[in-house]
Design a protein around this motif. Structure first.
Motif, PDB file in Angstrom:
ATOM      1  N   ILE A 271     -38.826  36.543 -37.891  1.00 50.48           N
ATOM      2  CA  ILE A 271     -38.328  35.419 -37.117  1.00 50.48           C
ATOM      3  C   ILE A 271     -38.767  36.054 -35.399  1.00 50.48           C
ATOM      4  N   THR A 272     -39.547  34.936 -35.054  1.00 54.07           N
ATOM      5  CA  THR A 272     -40.272  35.424 -33.979  1.00 54.07           C
ATOM      6  C   THR A 272     -38.810  34.408 -32.738  1.00 54.07           C
ATOM      7  N   MET A 273     -38.205  33.895 -31.820  1.00 54.22           N
ATOM      8  CA  MET A 273     -37.787  33.211 -31.189  1.00 54.22           C
ATOM      9  C   MET A 273     -37.512  33.692 -29.995  1.00 54.22           C
ATOM     10  N   ILE A 274     -37.318  33.082 -29.041  1.00 56.70           N
ATOM     11  CA  ILE A 274     -37.042  32.863 -27.501  1.00 56.70           C
ATOM     12  C   ILE A 274     -35.854  33.798 -27.475  1.00 56.70           C
ATOM     13  N   THR A 275     -35.833  34.914 -26.435  1.00 54.81           N
ATOM     14  CA  THR A 275     -34.493  35.360 -26.077  1.00 54.81           C
ATOM     15  C   THR A 275     -33.228  34.167 -25.573  1.00 54.81           C
ATOM     16  N   GLY A 276     -31.720  34.616 -26.162  1.00 53.91           N
ATOM     17  CA  GLY A 276     -30.822  33.768 -25.677  1.00 53.91           C
ATOM     18  C   GLY A 276     -29.492  34.124 -26.823  1.00 53.91           C
ATOM     19  N   ARG A 277     -29.998  34.086 -27.963  1.00 53.67           N
ATOM     20  CA  ARG A 277     -28.728  33.763 -28.969  1.00 53.67           C
ATOM     21  C   ARG A 277     -28.097  34.820 -28.826  1.00 53.67           C
ATOM     22  N   THR A 278     -27.158  34.818 -29.163  1.00 54.18           N
ATOM     23  CA  THR A 278     -25.444  36.104 -29.402  1.00 54.18           C
ATOM     24  C   THR A 278     -25.992  36.567 -31.222  1.00 54.18           C
ATOM     25  N   GLU A 279     -25.191  37.545 -30.873  1.00 61.41           N
ATOM     26  CA  GLU A 279     -25.868  38.622 -32.362  1.00 61.41           C
ATOM     27  C   GLU A 279     -24.778  37.784 -33.459  1.00 61.41           C
ATOM     28  N   GLU A 280     -23.782  36.793 -32.969  1.00 56.30           N
ATOM     29  CA  GLU A 280     -23.356  36.217 -34.384  1.00 56.30           C
ATOM     30  C   GLU A 280     -24.649  35.324 -35.135  1.00 56.30           C
ATOM     31  N   GLN A 281     -25.178  34.241 -33.958  1.00 58.13           N
ATOM     32  CA  GLN A 281     -26.129  33.884 -33.842  1.00 58.13           C
ATOM     33  C   GLN A 281     -26.968  34.680 -34.863  1.00 58.13           C
ATOM     34  N   LYS A 282     -28.095  34.862 -34.557  1.00 60.81           N
ATOM     35  CA  LYS A 282     -28.630  36.009 -35.254  1.00 60.81           C
ATOM     36  C   LYS A 282     -28.078  36.652 -37.192  1.00 60.81           C
ATOM     37  N   ARG A 283     -26.928  36.975 -36.802  1.00 62.52           N
ATOM     38  CA  ARG A 283     -26.941  37.700 -37.975  1.00 62.52           C
ATOM     39  C   ARG A 283     -26.717  36.780 -39.127  1.00 62.52           C
ATOM     40  N   ASP A 284     -25.967  35.312 -38.266  1.00 66.24           N
ATOM     41  CA  ASP A 284     -26.019  34.179 -39.527  1.00 66.24           C
ATOM     42  C   ASP A 284     -26.885  33.160 -39.931  1.00 66.24           C
ATOM     43  N   LEU A 285     -28.604  33.689 -38.872  1.00 62.13           N
ATOM     44  CA  LEU A 285     -29.636  33.522 -38.838  1.00 62.13           C
ATOM     45  C   LEU A 285     -30.241  34.143 -40.787  1.00 62.13           C
ATOM     46  N   LEU A 286     -30.451  35.679 -40.630  1.00 59.75           N
ATOM     47  CA  LEU A 286     -30.752  36.207 -41.090  1.00 59.75           C
ATOM     48  C   LEU A 286     -30.152  36.743 -42.418  1.00 59.75           C
ATOM     49  N   ALA A 287     -29.083  36.274 -42.659  1.00 61.15           N
ATOM     50  CA  ALA A 287     -28.130  35.828 -43.494  1.00 61.15           C
ATOM     51  C   ALA A 287     -28.472  34.199 -44.182  1.00 61.15           C
ATOM     52  N   ALA A 288     -28.768  33.464 -43.893  1.00 60.89           N
ATOM     53  CA  ALA A 288     -29.239  32.244 -43.973  1.00 60.89           C
ATOM     54  C   ALA A 288     -30.290  32.005 -44.909  1.00 60.89           C
ATOM     55  N   VAL A 289     -31.417  32.924 -43.827  1.00 65.25           N
ATOM     56  CA  VAL A 289     -32.427  32.814 -44.112  1.00 65.25           C
ATOM     57  C   VAL A 289     -32.467  33.936 -45.382  1.00 65.25           C
ATOM     58  N   SER A 290     -32.136  35.233 -45.569  1.00 66.77           N
ATOM     59  CA  SER A 290     -32.658  35.503 -46.307  1.00 66.77           C
ATOM     60  C   SER A 290     -31.959  35.812 -48.421  1.00 66.77           C
ATOM     61  N   GLN A 291     -30.444  34.854 -47.866  1.00 63.05           N
ATOM     62  CA  GLN A 291     -30.090  34.183 -49.035  1.00 63.05           C
ATOM     63  C   GLN A 291     -31.604  32.121 -49.831  1.00 63.05           C
ATOM     64  N   ALA A 292     -31.962  32.790 -48.588  1.00 63.36           N
ATOM     65  CA  ALA A 292     -32.486  30.666 -49.148  1.00 63.36           C
ATOM     66  C   ALA A 292     -34.183  31.277 -49.483  1.00 63.36           C
ATOM     67  N   THR A 293     -34.244  32.882 -49.071  1.00 60.37           N
ATOM     68  CA  THR A 293     -35.270  32.832 -49.363  1.00 60.37           C
ATOM     69  C   THR A 293     -35.842  33.942 -50.797  1.00 60.37           C
ATOM     70  N   ALA A 294     -34.527  34.444 -51.463  1.00 56.99           N
ATOM     71  CA  ALA A 294     -33.941  34.644 -52.621  1.00 56.99           C
ATOM     72  C   ALA A 294     -33.687  33.905 -53.633  1.00 56.99           C
ATOM     73  N   ASP A 295     -32.956  33.040 -53.096  1.00 55.43           N
ATOM     74  CA  ASP A 295     -32.725  31.364 -54.619  1.00 55.43           C
ATOM     75  C   ASP A 295     -33.343  30.701 -54.445  1.00 55.43           C
ATOM     76  N   SER A 296     -35.061  30.181 -53.623  1.00 53.89           N
ATOM     77  CA  SER A 296     -36.213  29.613 -54.157  1.00 53.89           C
ATOM     78  C   SER A 296     -37.287  30.148 -54.557  1.00 53.89           C
ATOM     79  N   LEU A 297     -37.171  31.881 -54.261  1.00 53.80           N
ATOM     80  CA  LEU A 297     -37.947  32.902 -55.252  1.00 53.80           C
ATOM     81  C   LEU A 297     -37.884  33.664 -56.181  1.00 53.80           C
TER      82      LEU A 297
END
Length: 68
Positions: free
Chosen positions: A6-32
């Motif tokens: 995931i490439t994005m512009i700097t400025g998100r909090t650690e919590e936002q990045k942690r939540d994003l990574l968890a959600a993307v990981s779960q969505a990937t696992a579920d869809s595949l």
């Protein structure tokens, strides 16, 4: 084993990045139908001066919108 960058512009909090990574990981696992522990995801942060839209950096576009 899925790999997601995931490439994005700097400025998100650690919590936002942690939540994003968890959600993307779960969505990937579920869809595949892949086990969650096989999913690899990471964030690459790029300064707004290093990303351009239509040849104009994001920093310059942001500065223009702040002036209006």
């Amino acid at each position: 084993m899925p790999y997601i960058q995931i490439t994005m512009i700097t400025g998100r909090t650690e919590e936002q990045k942690r939540d994003l990574l968890a959600a993307v990981s779960q969505a990937t696992a579920d869809s595949l139908g892949a086990p969650l522990d096989t999913v690899r995801a990471w964030v690459v942060e790029v300064p707004p001066t290093d990303i351009a839209v239509a040849g104009e950096t994001h920093a310059d576009r942001r500065a223009k919108s702040d002036q209006t």
